[in-house]
Write a protein that holds these residues in place. Structure first.
Motif, PDB file in Angstrom:
ATOM      1  N   THR A 225       0.865  -1.405  -0.080  1.00  0.00           N
ATOM      2  CA  THR A 225       0.061  -0.017  -0.094  1.00  0.00           C
ATOM      3  C   THR A 225       0.787   1.192   0.094  1.00  0.00           C
ATOM      4  OG1 THR A 225      -0.249   0.096   2.428  1.00  0.00           O
ATOM      5  CG2 THR A 225      -1.903  -0.928   1.057  1.00  0.00           C
ATOM      6  N   ALA A 226       2.024   1.183   0.637  1.00  0.00           N
ATOM      7  CA  ALA A 226       2.817   2.362   0.579  1.00  0.00           C
ATOM      8  C   ALA A 226       2.877   2.866  -0.910  1.00  0.00           C
ATOM      9  CB  ALA A 226       4.407   2.150   1.175  1.00  0.00           C
ATOM     10  N   PRO A 227       3.363   2.429  -2.081  1.00  0.00           N
ATOM     11  CA  PRO A 227       3.529   3.117  -3.463  1.00  0.00           C
ATOM     12  C   PRO A 227       1.966   3.776  -3.526  1.00  0.00           C
ATOM     13  CG  PRO A 227       4.394   1.180  -3.563  1.00  0.00           C
ATOM     14  CD  PRO A 227       3.894   0.974  -2.084  1.00  0.00           C
ATOM     15  N   ILE A 228       1.153   3.192  -3.121  1.00  0.00           N
ATOM     16  CA  ILE A 228      -0.586   3.532  -3.555  1.00  0.00           C
ATOM     17  C   ILE A 228      -0.638   4.697  -2.885  1.00  0.00           C
ATOM     18  CG2 ILE A 228      -2.831   3.005  -3.562  1.00  0.00           C
ATOM     19  CD1 ILE A 228      -1.974   0.152  -3.856  1.00  0.00           C
ATOM     20  N   LYS A 229      -0.446   4.652  -1.726  1.00  0.00           N
ATOM     21  CA  LYS A 229      -0.756   5.680  -0.836  1.00  0.00           C
ATOM     22  C   LYS A 229       0.236   7.237  -1.355  1.00  0.00           C
ATOM     23  CE  LYS A 229       0.482   3.849   3.030  1.00  0.00           C
ATOM     24  NZ  LYS A 229       0.746   3.205   4.367  1.00  0.00           N
ATOM     25  N   HIS A 230       1.481   6.776  -1.609  1.00  0.00           N
ATOM     26  CA  HIS A 230       2.197   7.914  -1.830  1.00  0.00           C
ATOM     27  C   HIS A 230       1.839   8.628  -3.258  1.00  0.00           C
ATOM     28  CE1 HIS A 230       5.382   6.183   0.758  1.00  0.00           C
ATOM     29  NE2 HIS A 230       4.740   7.263   1.475  1.00  0.00           N
ATOM     30  N   ALA A 231       1.200   7.941  -4.239  1.00  0.00           N
ATOM     31  CA  ALA A 231       0.940   8.218  -5.603  1.00  0.00           C
ATOM     32  C   ALA A 231      -0.492   8.927  -5.398  1.00  0.00           C
ATOM     33  CB  ALA A 231       0.705   7.025  -6.359  1.00  0.00           C
TER      34      ALA A 231
ATOM     35  N   ALA B 117      -1.549  10.494  -2.651  1.00  0.00           N
ATOM     36  CA  ALA B 117      -1.284  11.846  -2.204  1.00  0.00           C
ATOM     37  C   ALA B 117      -0.607  12.685  -2.967  1.00  0.00           C
ATOM     38  CB  ALA B 117      -0.374  11.566  -0.646  1.00  0.00           C
ATOM     39  N   ASP B 118       0.495  12.369  -3.924  1.00  0.00           N
ATOM     40  CA  ASP B 118       1.094  13.236  -4.775  1.00  0.00           C
ATOM     41  C   ASP B 118       0.033  13.841  -5.624  1.00  0.00           C
ATOM     42  OD1 ASP B 118       3.652  12.868  -3.609  1.00  0.00           O
ATOM     43  OD2 ASP B 118       4.246  11.336  -5.212  1.00  0.00           O
ATOM     44  N   ARG B 119      -0.805  13.080  -6.284  1.00  0.00           N
ATOM     45  CA  ARG B 119      -1.742  13.420  -7.232  1.00  0.00           C
ATOM     46  C   ARG B 119      -2.799  14.217  -6.736  1.00  0.00           C
ATOM     47  NH1 ARG B 119      -3.276  11.297 -12.136  1.00  0.00           N
ATOM     48  NH2 ARG B 119      -4.796  12.651 -13.061  1.00  0.00           N
ATOM     49  N   LEU B 120      -3.209  14.173  -5.372  1.00  0.00           N
ATOM     50  CA  LEU B 120      -4.051  14.996  -4.806  1.00  0.00           C
ATOM     51  C   LEU B 120      -3.457  16.300  -4.388  1.00  0.00           C
ATOM     52  CD1 LEU B 120      -5.690  12.606  -2.511  1.00  0.00           C
ATOM     53  CD2 LEU B 120      -6.819  13.771  -4.509  1.00  0.00           C
ATOM     54  N   GLN B 121      -2.289  16.516  -3.897  1.00  0.00           N
ATOM     55  CA  GLN B 121      -1.506  17.617  -3.741  1.00  0.00           C
ATOM     56  C   GLN B 121      -0.915  18.305  -4.882  1.00  0.00           C
ATOM     57  OE1 GLN B 121       2.223  16.886  -1.727  1.00  0.00           O
ATOM     58  NE2 GLN B 121       2.695  19.201  -1.060  1.00  0.00           N
ATOM     59  N   HIS B 122      -0.643  17.478  -6.008  1.00  0.00           N
ATOM     60  CA  HIS B 122       0.113  18.547  -7.198  1.00  0.00           C
ATOM     61  C   HIS B 122      -1.149  18.557  -8.425  1.00  0.00           C
ATOM     62  CE1 HIS B 122       3.737  18.551  -5.216  1.00  0.00           C
ATOM     63  NE2 HIS B 122       3.838  17.121  -4.901  1.00  0.00           N
ATOM     64  N   GLY B 123      -1.974  17.873  -8.390  1.00  0.00           N
ATOM     65  CA  GLY B 123      -3.114  17.780  -9.301  1.00  0.00           C
ATOM     66  C   GLY B 123      -2.869  16.985 -10.482  1.00  0.00           C
ATOM     67  N   ALA B 124      -3.706  17.362 -11.279  1.00  0.00           N
ATOM     68  CA  ALA B 124      -3.846  16.436 -12.708  1.00  0.00           C
ATOM     69  C   ALA B 124      -2.563  16.421 -13.456  1.00  0.00           C
ATOM     70  CB  ALA B 124      -5.010  16.607 -13.545  1.00  0.00           C
ATOM     71  N   LEU B 125      -2.355  15.420 -14.197  1.00  0.00           N
ATOM     72  CA  LEU B 125      -1.114  15.146 -14.775  1.00  0.00           C
ATOM     73  C   LEU B 125      -1.228  15.753 -16.314  1.00  0.00           C
ATOM     74  CD1 LEU B 125       0.332  11.550 -14.172  1.00  0.00           C
ATOM     75  CD2 LEU B 125       0.928  13.694 -13.108  1.00  0.00           C
ATOM     76  N   ALA B 126      -0.295  16.564 -16.881  1.00  0.00           N
ATOM     77  CA  ALA B 126      -0.524  17.034 -18.194  1.00  0.00           C
ATOM     78  C   ALA B 126      -0.729  15.999 -19.245  1.00  0.00           C
ATOM     79  CB  ALA B 126       0.622  17.995 -18.437  1.00  0.00           C
TER      80      ALA B 126
END
Length: 61
Positions: free
Chosen positions: A44-50, A52-61
């Motif tokens: 779950t650690a990689p899932i949690k980090h991914a 959190a990063d997506r929510l913090q930094h927004g959608a990918l271009a």
């Protein structure tokens, strides 16, 4: 899946699929919260980090 998430304004969704005896895929639902946190941390650690990063930094271009 991307169109579904976009239509509902979701950043993340846990999609549930099933495969029947004939090899046909079926989509059951999308859970906006997901229920994956009961797996061991090494999974779950990689899932949690991914997420959190997506929510913090927004959608990918």
């Amino acid at each position: 899946m991307r169109a579904y998430l976009d239509a509902f304004g979701l950043t993340f969704g846990a999609f549930d699929f099933g495969l029947d005896r004939d090899g046909v895929w079926h989509w059951y639902e999308c859970n906006p919260n997901g229920q994956w946190a009961w797996f061991p941390d090494h999974i779950t650690a990689p899932i949690k980090h991914a997420i959190a990063d997506r929510l913090q930094h927004g959608a990918l271009a």
